[in-house]
Each structure stands twice: as C-alpha cells, then as structure tokens.
Write an enzyme that holds these catalytic residues in place. Structure first.
Site, PDB file in Angstrom:
ATOM      1  N   PHE A   1     -39.276  78.001  16.232  1.00  0.00           N
ATOM      2  CA  PHE A   1     -40.676  77.562  16.390  1.00  0.00           C
ATOM      3  C   PHE A   1     -40.905  76.743  17.903  1.00  0.00           C
ATOM      4  O   PHE A   1     -39.999  76.041  18.227  1.00  0.00           O
ATOM      5  CB  PHE A   1     -40.719  76.358  14.968  1.00  0.00           C
ATOM      6  CG  PHE A   1     -42.148  76.195  14.860  1.00  0.00           C
ATOM      7  CD1 PHE A   1     -43.161  75.374  15.669  1.00  0.00           C
ATOM      8  CD2 PHE A   1     -42.628  76.676  13.701  1.00  0.00           C
ATOM      9  CE1 PHE A   1     -44.521  75.212  15.105  1.00  0.00           C
ATOM     10  CE2 PHE A   1     -44.012  76.292  13.103  1.00  0.00           C
ATOM     11  CZ  PHE A   1     -44.984  75.668  13.821  1.00  0.00           C
TER      12      PHE A   1
ATOM     13  N   ALA B   1     -38.400  71.824  19.043  1.00  0.00           N
ATOM     14  CA  ALA B   1     -39.503  71.064  19.426  1.00  0.00           C
ATOM     15  C   ALA B   1     -40.524  70.870  18.576  1.00  0.00           C
ATOM     16  O   ALA B   1     -41.024  71.891  18.193  1.00  0.00           O
ATOM     17  CB  ALA B   1     -40.095  71.982  20.676  1.00  0.00           C
ATOM     18  N   VAL B   2     -40.555  69.454  18.130  1.00  0.00           N
ATOM     19  CA  VAL B   2     -41.555  69.493  16.996  1.00  0.00           C
ATOM     20  C   VAL B   2     -42.642  68.721  17.717  1.00  0.00           C
ATOM     21  O   VAL B   2     -42.663  67.524  18.138  1.00  0.00           O
ATOM     22  CB  VAL B   2     -40.931  68.354  15.995  1.00  0.00           C
ATOM     23  CG1 VAL B   2     -41.891  68.319  14.831  1.00  0.00           C
ATOM     24  CG2 VAL B   2     -39.545  68.873  15.335  1.00  0.00           C
ATOM     25  N   ILE B   3     -43.915  69.342  17.583  1.00  0.00           N
ATOM     26  CA  ILE B   3     -45.256  68.833  18.126  1.00  0.00           C
ATOM     27  C   ILE B   3     -46.038  68.347  17.175  1.00  0.00           C
ATOM     28  O   ILE B   3     -46.542  69.251  16.109  1.00  0.00           O
ATOM     29  CB  ILE B   3     -45.647  70.023  19.083  1.00  0.00           C
ATOM     30  CG1 ILE B   3     -44.670  70.420  20.290  1.00  0.00           C
ATOM     31  CG2 ILE B   3     -46.880  69.546  19.886  1.00  0.00           C
ATOM     32  CD1 ILE B   3     -44.997  71.599  21.069  1.00  0.00           C
TER      33      ILE B   3
ATOM     34  N   SER C   1     -52.136  68.643  12.955  1.00  0.00           N
ATOM     35  CA  SER C   1     -53.355  67.710  12.541  1.00  0.00           C
ATOM     36  C   SER C   1     -53.058  67.287  11.186  1.00  0.00           C
ATOM     37  O   SER C   1     -53.939  66.534  10.388  1.00  0.00           O
ATOM     38  CB  SER C   1     -54.469  68.602  12.267  1.00  0.00           C
ATOM     39  OG  SER C   1     -54.378  69.728  11.745  1.00  0.00           O
ATOM     40  N   THR C   2     -51.881  67.469  10.577  1.00  0.00           N
ATOM     41  CA  THR C   2     -51.348  66.809   9.190  1.00  0.00           C
ATOM     42  C   THR C   2     -50.222  66.069   9.531  1.00  0.00           C
ATOM     43  O   THR C   2     -49.514  65.691  10.476  1.00  0.00           O
ATOM     44  CB  THR C   2     -51.343  67.913   8.202  1.00  0.00           C
ATOM     45  OG1 THR C   2     -49.900  68.519   8.671  1.00  0.00           O
ATOM     46  CG2 THR C   2     -52.443  68.963   8.207  1.00  0.00           C
TER      47      THR C   2
ATOM     48  N   HIS D   1     -47.362  66.586   8.552  1.00  0.00           N
ATOM     49  CA  HIS D   1     -46.226  67.651   8.310  1.00  0.00           C
ATOM     50  C   HIS D   1     -45.133  67.112   9.174  1.00  0.00           C
ATOM     51  O   HIS D   1     -44.018  67.066   9.316  1.00  0.00           O
ATOM     52  CB  HIS D   1     -46.554  68.895   8.571  1.00  0.00           C
ATOM     53  CG  HIS D   1     -45.429  70.013   8.348  1.00  0.00           C
ATOM     54  ND1 HIS D   1     -45.180  70.826   9.099  1.00  0.00           N
ATOM     55  CD2 HIS D   1     -45.093  70.302   6.943  1.00  0.00           C
ATOM     56  CE1 HIS D   1     -44.030  71.661   8.325  1.00  0.00           C
ATOM     57  NE2 HIS D   1     -44.201  71.305   7.094  1.00  0.00           N
TER      58      HIS D   1
END
Ligand SMILES: Nc1c(NC[C@H](O)[C@H](O)[C@H](O)CO)[nH]c(=O)[nH]c1=O
Ligand SMILES: CC(=O)[C@@H](O)COP(=O)(O)O
Length: 155
Positions: free
Chosen positions: A22, A80-82, A85-86, A88
C-alpha cells in the site's frame, strides 16, 4: 567503564524486511534506503530477505513469522500510512505500532518501526528520500546498532 557500541558490523548479520505494498510509490523508496544502508555497512544481499504484505496492518503478522523463524538477527518493518478522510488511519497506525513493538519484545530480536504515519503524501515523500531523509535507511542503521548492542551485552 565499559560502553557497548553497536555501530560496526563485525560478524554476519541476517536481516528480514517486511514491506507494505500500500503506497508502494513511497514504500519502495523506503526499501531502497534500507538496502542501501545495509550494503554500506557490509551486509550482502544474500543476507537480506524481503516479504511484501498488502498493507501496514499485515506487517506485524509477517514480522512475527520472520522474528520467530530463527533465520534473522533483526527485522525491519517498512510502510506508509497516509491519513484519508475517515478514522481508518488511526486504527491502522495504532495496531501496526503496537503489533511491531509486541513482536520485538516477545521474540527478543530487534524489530524496527519503519512505518511512516503522515497527514499527507508530501510528508511521506519528504521522509522517503528527500528533504527529511529516508526512514528506511535510518531503520536499517538502527537494526545494525541493535544487533551489535545485543551481541555485546550477551558476550
Ligand atoms: N490506508 C492505508 C492502508 N490500509 C490498508 C491496511 O493496511 C490493510 O491492508 C487493510 O485494512 C486490509 O487488512 N495500509 C497502508 O499501509 N497505508 C495506508 O495508508
Ligand atoms: C490510512 C488509511 O487507511 C486511509 O488511507 C484510508 O483512507 P480513507 O480514510 O479515506 O478510507
């Protein structure tokens, strides 16, 4: 006074790397930085193994398999956690960080937290080989230091 130094690679170090697909545009740069650092410290590619997982949430499980295999002296986790809009983002970040820490403590080997957790893509790009350095490179350097530190303590 004895001071343990963990910066030099004196003996063979075997590294497992878990990378999340991801945001692969970012994570591939983190992997490149980690491999670059390992090579610069004398670790050959035959002593590195990479496992790709779908996303950061899956990193802890594979990190656990690697750490428990006895095949590696350290495991480097890259992701990489970007933020989207929620909410999550919050859950992924929380579970990944807790999971990686748990794997390291339960396995007794260094499991490095190379997962970017950013508000936007720009922040991730900055930390994947541009103005803020490469967190993959930093994690690899930390892995070498931790392995040598542990070896020094246990000697
Ligand atoms: N949004 C991001 C994710 N989300 C996917 C999860 O990590 C996981 O793969 C999915 O929920 C299935 O279990 N993953 C990232 O690595 N980065 C993101 O920004
Ligand atoms: C970090 C994430 O899971 C995030 O990218 C997902 O995006 P969204 O919150 O817009 O579904």
């Amino acid at each position: 006074m004895k001071v343990f130094e963990g910066t030099l690679v004196s003996e063979k170090i075997r590294i497992g790397i878990v990378a999340a697909r991801f945001n692969e545009f970012i994570t591939s740069k983190l992997l490149g930085g980690a491999v670059d650092c390992l090579k610069r410290h004398g670790i050959s590619e035959e002593d590195m193994e990479v496992a790709w997982v779908p996303g950061a949430f899956e990193i802890p499980l594979i990190a656990s398999k690697m750490a428990g295999s006895g095949k590696y002296d350290a495991v480097i986790c890259l992701g990489a956690v970007i933020r989207g809009s929620t909410t999550h983002y919050d859950y992924v970040c929380s579970e990944v960080s807790k999971g990686i820490a748990q794997v390291s403590l339960s396995s007794g080997i260094p499991v490095m937290f190379g997962v970017l957790t950013t508000e936007n893509i720009e922040q991730a790009i900055e930390r994947a080989g541009t103005k803020a350095g490469n967190k993959g490179f930093d994690c690899a350097a930390g892995a070498i230091e931790m392995v040598n530190l542990i070896r020094g303590i246990q000697a």
